[in-house]
Design a protein around this motif. Structure first.
Motif, PDB file in Angstrom:
ATOM      1  N   ASP A 195       4.987  -7.782  -7.046  1.00  8.36           N
ATOM      2  CA  ASP A 195       3.531  -7.667  -7.137  1.00  8.36           C
ATOM      3  C   ASP A 195       3.060  -6.216  -7.096  1.00  8.36           C
ATOM      4  N   THR A 196       3.899  -5.320  -6.605  1.00  6.90           N
ATOM      5  CA  THR A 196       3.543  -3.898  -6.561  1.00  6.90           C
ATOM      6  C   THR A 196       3.874  -3.196  -7.872  1.00  6.90           C
ATOM      7  N   PHE A 197       5.077  -3.449  -8.374  1.00  4.56           N
ATOM      8  CA  PHE A 197       5.531  -2.743  -9.573  1.00  4.56           C
ATOM      9  C   PHE A 197       5.264  -3.593 -10.814  1.00  4.56           C
ATOM     10  N   THR A 198       3.986  -3.706 -11.146  1.00  2.00           N
ATOM     11  CA  THR A 198       3.548  -4.435 -12.332  1.00  2.00           C
ATOM     12  C   THR A 198       3.627  -3.530 -13.563  1.00  2.00           C
ATOM     13  N   GLU A 199       3.210  -4.042 -14.701  1.00  2.00           N
ATOM     14  CA  GLU A 199       3.316  -3.293 -15.954  1.00  2.00           C
ATOM     15  C   GLU A 199       2.557  -1.964 -15.929  1.00  2.00           C
ATOM     16  N   ASP A 200       1.461  -1.917 -15.160  1.00  2.00           N
ATOM     17  CA  ASP A 200       0.680  -0.676 -15.123  1.00  2.00           C
ATOM     18  C   ASP A 200       1.092   0.258 -13.981  1.00  2.00           C
ATOM     19  N   SER A 201       2.180  -0.080 -13.306  1.00  2.00           N
ATOM     20  CA  SER A 201       2.683   0.780 -12.237  1.00  2.00           C
ATOM     21  C   SER A 201       3.298   2.051 -12.823  1.00  2.00           C
ATOM     22  N   PRO A 202       3.188   3.197 -12.119  1.00  2.00           N
ATOM     23  CA  PRO A 202       3.794   4.445 -12.613  1.00  2.00           C
ATOM     24  C   PRO A 202       5.301   4.529 -12.392  1.00  2.00           C
ATOM     25  N   LEU A 203       5.895   3.501 -11.783  1.00  2.00           N
ATOM     26  CA  LEU A 203       7.334   3.544 -11.495  1.00  2.00           C
ATOM     27  C   LEU A 203       8.139   3.758 -12.775  1.00  2.00           C
ATOM     28  N   LYS A 204       8.976   4.792 -12.773  1.00  2.00           N
ATOM     29  CA  LYS A 204       9.775   5.137 -13.947  1.00  2.00           C
ATOM     30  C   LYS A 204      11.270   4.955 -13.716  1.00  2.00           C
ATOM     31  N   GLU A 205      11.689   5.128 -12.458  1.00  2.00           N
ATOM     32  CA  GLU A 205      13.133   5.177 -12.205  1.00  2.00           C
ATOM     33  C   GLU A 205      13.482   4.509 -10.874  1.00  2.00           C
TER      34      GLU A 205
ATOM     35  N   ASP B 162       9.947  -1.378 -18.386  1.00  2.00           N
ATOM     36  CA  ASP B 162      10.318  -0.055 -18.896  1.00  2.00           C
ATOM     37  C   ASP B 162      10.695   0.889 -17.754  1.00  2.00           C
ATOM     38  N   ILE B 163      11.704   0.488 -17.006  1.00  2.00           N
ATOM     39  CA  ILE B 163      12.188   1.269 -15.867  1.00  2.00           C
ATOM     40  C   ILE B 163      13.655   1.596 -16.101  1.00  2.00           C
ATOM     41  N   THR B 164      14.018   2.833 -15.858  1.00  2.00           N
ATOM     42  CA  THR B 164      15.418   3.231 -15.957  1.00  2.00           C
ATOM     43  C   THR B 164      16.093   3.001 -14.609  1.00  2.00           C
ATOM     44  N   ILE B 165      17.202   2.268 -14.635  1.00  2.00           N
ATOM     45  CA  ILE B 165      17.925   1.970 -13.404  1.00  2.00           C
ATOM     46  C   ILE B 165      19.274   2.703 -13.406  1.00  2.00           C
ATOM     47  N   PHE B 166      19.487   3.487 -12.357  1.00  2.00           N
ATOM     48  CA  PHE B 166      20.761   4.187 -12.184  1.00  2.00           C
ATOM     49  C   PHE B 166      21.503   3.560 -10.999  1.00  2.00           C
ATOM     50  N   LYS B 167      22.807   3.378 -11.171  1.00  2.00           N
ATOM     51  CA  LYS B 167      23.625   2.771 -10.117  1.00  2.00           C
ATOM     52  C   LYS B 167      24.611   3.805  -9.582  1.00  2.00           C
ATOM     53  N   HIS B 168      24.658   3.918  -8.263  1.00  2.00           N
ATOM     54  CA  HIS B 168      25.524   4.901  -7.600  1.00  2.00           C
ATOM     55  C   HIS B 168      26.432   4.174  -6.603  1.00  2.00           C
ATOM     56  N   GLU B 169      27.710   4.293  -6.792  1.00  2.00           N
ATOM     57  CA  GLU B 169      28.650   3.631  -5.895  1.00  2.00           C
ATOM     58  C   GLU B 169      28.826   4.424  -4.599  1.00  2.00           C
TER      59      GLU B 169
ATOM     60  N   HIS C 221       0.833  -1.204   0.000  1.00  2.00           N
ATOM     61  CA  HIS C 221       0.000   0.000   0.000  1.00  2.00           C
ATOM     62  C   HIS C 221       0.871   1.260   0.000  1.00  2.00           C
ATOM     63  N   LEU C 222       1.947   1.256   0.801  1.00  2.00           N
ATOM     64  CA  LEU C 222       2.831   2.422   0.870  1.00  2.00           C
ATOM     65  C   LEU C 222       3.556   2.670  -0.451  1.00  2.00           C
ATOM     66  N   LEU C 223       3.815   1.600  -1.187  1.00  2.00           N
ATOM     67  CA  LEU C 223       4.571   1.722  -2.430  1.00  2.00           C
ATOM     68  C   LEU C 223       3.689   1.965  -3.654  1.00  2.00           C
ATOM     69  N   GLU C 224       2.388   1.964  -3.454  1.00  2.00           N
ATOM     70  CA  GLU C 224       1.479   2.231  -4.561  1.00  2.00           C
ATOM     71  C   GLU C 224       1.727   3.626  -5.128  1.00  2.00           C
ATOM     72  N   ASN C 225       1.667   3.724  -6.427  1.00  2.00           N
ATOM     73  CA  ASN C 225       1.784   5.009  -7.138  1.00  2.00           C
ATOM     74  C   ASN C 225       3.161   5.658  -7.044  1.00  2.00           C
ATOM     75  N   ILE C 226       4.154   4.899  -6.584  1.00  2.00           N
ATOM     76  CA  ILE C 226       5.528   5.401  -6.559  1.00  2.00           C
ATOM     77  C   ILE C 226       6.051   5.531  -7.993  1.00  2.00           C
ATOM     78  N   ASP C 227       6.661   6.666  -8.330  1.00  2.00           N
ATOM     79  CA  ASP C 227       7.265   6.775  -9.656  1.00  2.00           C
ATOM     80  C   ASP C 227       8.799   6.829  -9.616  1.00  2.00           C
ATOM     81  N   LYS C 228       9.361   6.962  -8.388  1.00  2.00           N
ATOM     82  CA  LYS C 228      10.814   6.882  -8.228  1.00  2.00           C
ATOM     83  C   LYS C 228      11.133   6.099  -6.961  1.00  2.00           C
ATOM     84  N   LEU C 229      12.001   5.104  -7.101  1.00  2.00           N
ATOM     85  CA  LEU C 229      12.368   4.245  -5.970  1.00  2.00           C
ATOM     86  C   LEU C 229      13.869   4.316  -5.743  1.00  2.00           C
ATOM     87  N   ILE C 230      14.240   4.493  -4.485  1.00  2.00           N
ATOM     88  CA  ILE C 230      15.651   4.500  -4.086  1.00  2.00           C
ATOM     89  C   ILE C 230      15.901   3.264  -3.226  1.00  2.00           C
TER      90      ILE C 230
END
Length: 250
Positions: free
Chosen positions: A205-215, A240-247, A177-186
């Protein structure tokens, strides 16, 4: 511009996070494998599952000595389970007080550059350091030291048959529920290990194809980043999610 940002932190966001846990293990075991501190947890959880599952038929055993032995073993393992969680809470509290356990300074960079005022913060850690740092509500996916009964140990899942009913809480539903509608995840210091397969299910199960998560932004040490990325790509249904990696510096 992102509308809803969430950060999930794990043990890797706190240097020496396993030191108080190791001390708690040593209070309860004569010999623990320093090469793999998860082994005692996995061993205990498996025994509890098995013993509790068959406890209802112990009285039907033809050998009464065998039945008595198994009943006694279940009681001992349940006591060990409670004592271990109590000791973990005490050791973490003490470790926080003497500042042995603390947040990585790199968290300040993440807060400044990536978190917004209304960001949601979740953690798999049991301590309350993030509350002290951010002065905000933090969702503890695996429980917290506020109540030892709330702790979820490595390899445990929500519906363990031996847990006290009050603490068989719908942590999966709450987290989703807390992660619903998240468009950026860290993701910071979180390995997504198979030992915590329930968290992998939550993300899948949260970040399915219709999820707004972009990054997704992964913050971790150099030797962990690629592992976390590979696990994420396997877990997530949404592609279709862009993944950035930070050391993160050692």
């Amino acid at each position: 511009m992102f509308k809803k940002i969430a950060m999930i932190t794990g043990a890797g966001s706190e240097p020496d996070s396993w030191l108080p846990v190791e001390r708690a293990l040593k209070k309860n075991y004569d010999n623990i494998p320093s090469c793999d501190l998860n082994l005692p947890f996995a061993n205990l959880i498996y025994q509890l599952r098995w013993l509790k599952k068959y406890s209802s038929i112990f009285n039907n055993f033809k050998n009464p000595k065998r039945a008595f032995k198994l009943k006694n073993l279940l009681e001992k393992r349940l006591n060990l389970y409670d004592n271990l969680k109590k000791d973990i809470c005490e050791e973490i509290q003490e470790s926080c007080l003497n500042q042995e356990l603390k947040l990585n300074n790199f968290l300040d960079v993440i807060i400044k550059d990536h978190l917004g005022n209304n960001s949601i913060v979740l953690t798999t850690n049991w301590d309350k350091l993030l509350e002290k740092k951010l002065g905000a509500y933090i969702h503890h996916i695996h429980g917290s030291i506020d109540n030892f009964d709330s702790l979820y140990l490595p390899t445990e899942v929500i519906e363990e048959n031996y847990r006290k009913p009050h603490f068989q809480r719908n942590i999966t539903g709450q987290t989703m529920h807390l992660l619903e509608n998240i468009d950026k995840l860290i993701i910071y210091g979180l390995s997504l290990s198979p030992l915590d397969i329930e968290l992998s299910f939550i993300l899948s199960d949260t970040f399915t194809e219709d999820s707004p998560l972009k990054e997704i932004n992964i913050f971790d040490k150099k030797n962990n980043i690629d592992i976390v990325e590979q696990r994420l790509k396997f877990i997530l249904k949404k592609k279709d999610i862009t993944i950035f990696k930070h050391e993160v510096p050692e």
